[in-house]
Design a protein around this motif. Sequence first.
Motif, PDB file in Angstrom:
ATOM      1  N   TRP A  19       0.840  -1.188   0.000  1.00  0.00           N
ATOM      2  CA  TRP A  19       0.000   0.000   0.000  1.00  0.00           C
ATOM      3  C   TRP A  19       0.880   1.245   0.000  1.00  0.00           C
ATOM      4  N   TYR A  20       0.258   2.392  -0.255  1.00  0.00           N
ATOM      5  CA  TYR A  20       0.947   3.678  -0.160  1.00  0.00           C
ATOM      6  C   TYR A  20      -0.059   4.714   0.336  1.00  0.00           C
ATOM      7  N   ALA A  21       0.426   5.863   0.770  1.00  0.00           N
ATOM      8  CA  ALA A  21      -0.433   6.939   1.252  1.00  0.00           C
ATOM      9  C   ALA A  21      -0.175   8.185   0.427  1.00  0.00           C
ATOM     10  N   THR A  22      -1.219   8.957   0.215  1.00  0.00           N
ATOM     11  CA  THR A  22      -1.111  10.202  -0.546  1.00  0.00           C
ATOM     12  C   THR A  22      -2.082  11.233   0.023  1.00  0.00           C
ATOM     13  N   GLN A  23      -1.703  12.501  -0.048  1.00  0.00           N
ATOM     14  CA  GLN A  23      -2.580  13.565   0.416  1.00  0.00           C
ATOM     15  C   GLN A  23      -3.423  14.057  -0.747  1.00  0.00           C
ATOM     16  N   VAL A  24      -4.728  14.182  -0.487  1.00  0.00           N
ATOM     17  CA  VAL A  24      -5.668  14.688  -1.478  1.00  0.00           C
ATOM     18  C   VAL A  24      -6.456  15.799  -0.798  1.00  0.00           C
ATOM     19  N   GLY A  25      -6.093  17.050  -1.068  1.00  0.00           N
ATOM     20  CA  GLY A  25      -6.747  18.171  -0.393  1.00  0.00           C
ATOM     21  C   GLY A  25      -6.530  18.101   1.111  1.00  0.00           C
ATOM     22  N   ARG A  26      -7.628  18.049   1.881  1.00  0.00           N
ATOM     23  CA  ARG A  26      -7.542  17.975   3.352  1.00  0.00           C
ATOM     24  C   ARG A  26      -7.683  16.558   3.862  1.00  0.00           C
ATOM     25  N   THR A  27      -7.395  15.565   3.047  1.00  0.00           N
ATOM     26  CA  THR A  27      -7.469  14.180   3.489  1.00  0.00           C
ATOM     27  C   THR A  27      -6.186  13.437   3.133  1.00  0.00           C
ATOM     28  N   VAL A  28      -5.975  12.315   3.804  1.00  0.00           N
ATOM     29  CA  VAL A  28      -4.873  11.410   3.474  1.00  0.00           C
ATOM     30  C   VAL A  28      -5.509  10.074   3.124  1.00  0.00           C
ATOM     31  N   GLU A  29      -5.161   9.531   1.961  1.00  0.00           N
ATOM     32  CA  GLU A  29      -5.720   8.262   1.517  1.00  0.00           C
ATOM     33  C   GLU A  29      -4.671   7.163   1.566  1.00  0.00           C
ATOM     34  N   LEU A  30      -5.063   6.003   2.053  1.00  0.00           N
ATOM     35  CA  LEU A  30      -4.248   4.802   1.957  1.00  0.00           C
ATOM     36  C   LEU A  30      -4.775   4.028   0.760  1.00  0.00           C
ATOM     37  N   ARG A  32      -4.136   0.733  -2.208  1.00  0.00           N
ATOM     38  CA  ARG A  32      -3.486  -0.536  -2.510  1.00  0.00           C
ATOM     39  C   ARG A  32      -2.576  -0.358  -3.724  1.00  0.00           C
ATOM     40  N   THR A  33      -1.322  -0.773  -3.579  1.00  0.00           N
ATOM     41  CA  THR A  33      -0.367  -0.709  -4.678  1.00  0.00           C
ATOM     42  C   THR A  33      -0.818  -1.642  -5.797  1.00  0.00           C
ATOM     43  N   GLY A  34      -0.728  -1.169  -7.026  1.00  0.00           N
ATOM     44  CA  GLY A  34      -1.094  -1.972  -8.189  1.00  0.00           C
ATOM     45  C   GLY A  34      -2.491  -1.678  -8.702  1.00  0.00           C
ATOM     46  N   THR A  35      -3.467  -1.566  -7.795  1.00  0.00           N
ATOM     47  CA  THR A  35      -4.846  -1.290  -8.227  1.00  0.00           C
ATOM     48  C   THR A  35      -5.275   0.135  -7.898  1.00  0.00           C
ATOM     49  N   ASP A  36      -4.576   0.799  -6.999  1.00  0.00           N
ATOM     50  CA  ASP A  36      -4.908   2.147  -6.516  1.00  0.00           C
ATOM     51  C   ASP A  36      -6.251   2.209  -5.785  1.00  0.00           C
ATOM     52  N   GLU A  37      -6.786   1.052  -5.379  1.00  0.00           N
ATOM     53  CA  GLU A  37      -8.027   0.999  -4.608  1.00  0.00           C
ATOM     54  C   GLU A  37      -7.836   1.752  -3.293  1.00  0.00           C
ATOM     55  N   VAL A  38      -8.803   2.614  -2.941  1.00  0.00           N
ATOM     56  CA  VAL A  38      -8.738   3.347  -1.677  1.00  0.00           C
ATOM     57  C   VAL A  38      -9.096   2.384  -0.547  1.00  0.00           C
ATOM     58  N   LEU A  39      -8.150   2.176   0.363  1.00  0.00           N
ATOM     59  CA  LEU A  39      -8.353   1.301   1.510  1.00  0.00           C
ATOM     60  C   LEU A  39      -8.940   2.050   2.692  1.00  0.00           C
ATOM     61  N   ALA A  40      -8.545   3.310   2.851  1.00  0.00           N
ATOM     62  CA  ALA A  40      -9.037   4.143   3.955  1.00  0.00           C
ATOM     63  C   ALA A  40      -8.767   5.599   3.643  1.00  0.00           C
ATOM     64  N   THR A  41      -9.574   6.469   4.222  1.00  0.00           N
ATOM     65  CA  THR A  41      -9.401   7.911   4.089  1.00  0.00           C
ATOM     66  C   THR A  41      -9.410   8.515   5.482  1.00  0.00           C
ATOM     67  N   VAL A  42      -8.417   9.350   5.775  1.00  0.00           N
ATOM     68  CA  VAL A  42      -8.314  10.000   7.076  1.00  0.00           C
ATOM     69  C   VAL A  42      -8.572  11.493   6.874  1.00  0.00           C
ATOM     70  N   HIS A  43      -9.550  12.028   7.610  1.00  0.00           N
ATOM     71  CA  HIS A  43      -9.927  13.441   7.526  1.00  0.00           C
ATOM     72  C   HIS A  43      -9.565  14.139   8.826  1.00  0.00           C
ATOM     73  N   PRO A  44      -8.596  15.068   8.820  1.00  0.00           N
ATOM     74  CA  PRO A  44      -8.328  15.815  10.053  1.00  0.00           C
ATOM     75  C   PRO A  44      -9.529  16.717  10.380  1.00  0.00           C
ATOM     76  N   PRO A  45      -9.805  16.935  11.656  1.00  0.00           N
ATOM     77  CA  PRO A  45     -10.930  17.792  12.044  1.00  0.00           C
ATOM     78  C   PRO A  45     -10.790  19.211  11.487  1.00  0.00           C
ATOM     79  N   ALA A  46     -11.894  19.795  11.097  1.00  0.00           N
ATOM     80  CA  ALA A  46     -11.892  21.164  10.568  1.00  0.00           C
ATOM     81  C   ALA A  46     -11.315  22.154  11.570  1.00  0.00           C
TER      82      ALA A  46
END
Length: 68
Positions: A19-30, A32-46
């Motif tokens: 897997w890998y992690a990437t920042q997308v706007g105000r979220t961080v997505e985990l 899956r390597t190879g398919t790029d399927e989103v495993l989880a999304t972390v949203h910091p509080p506003a």
Amino acid sequence: MKTTKTTERLTCRTDAPAWYATQVGRTVELRRTGTDEVLATVHPPAAWGKDWGWNLIDGGVFVERTDR
């Protein structure tokens, strides 16, 4: 997928073998390597505004409030 929340830190772990992690706007997505399927999304509080950052940990990622 396990997500833990405290007032100053969010932690998200995965048991995916590759897997890998990437920042997308105000979220961080985990993703899956190879398919790029989103495993989880972390949203910091506003309430944190722009005062947050993230880093990789063994088996996941943490997002925490900073003192910028």
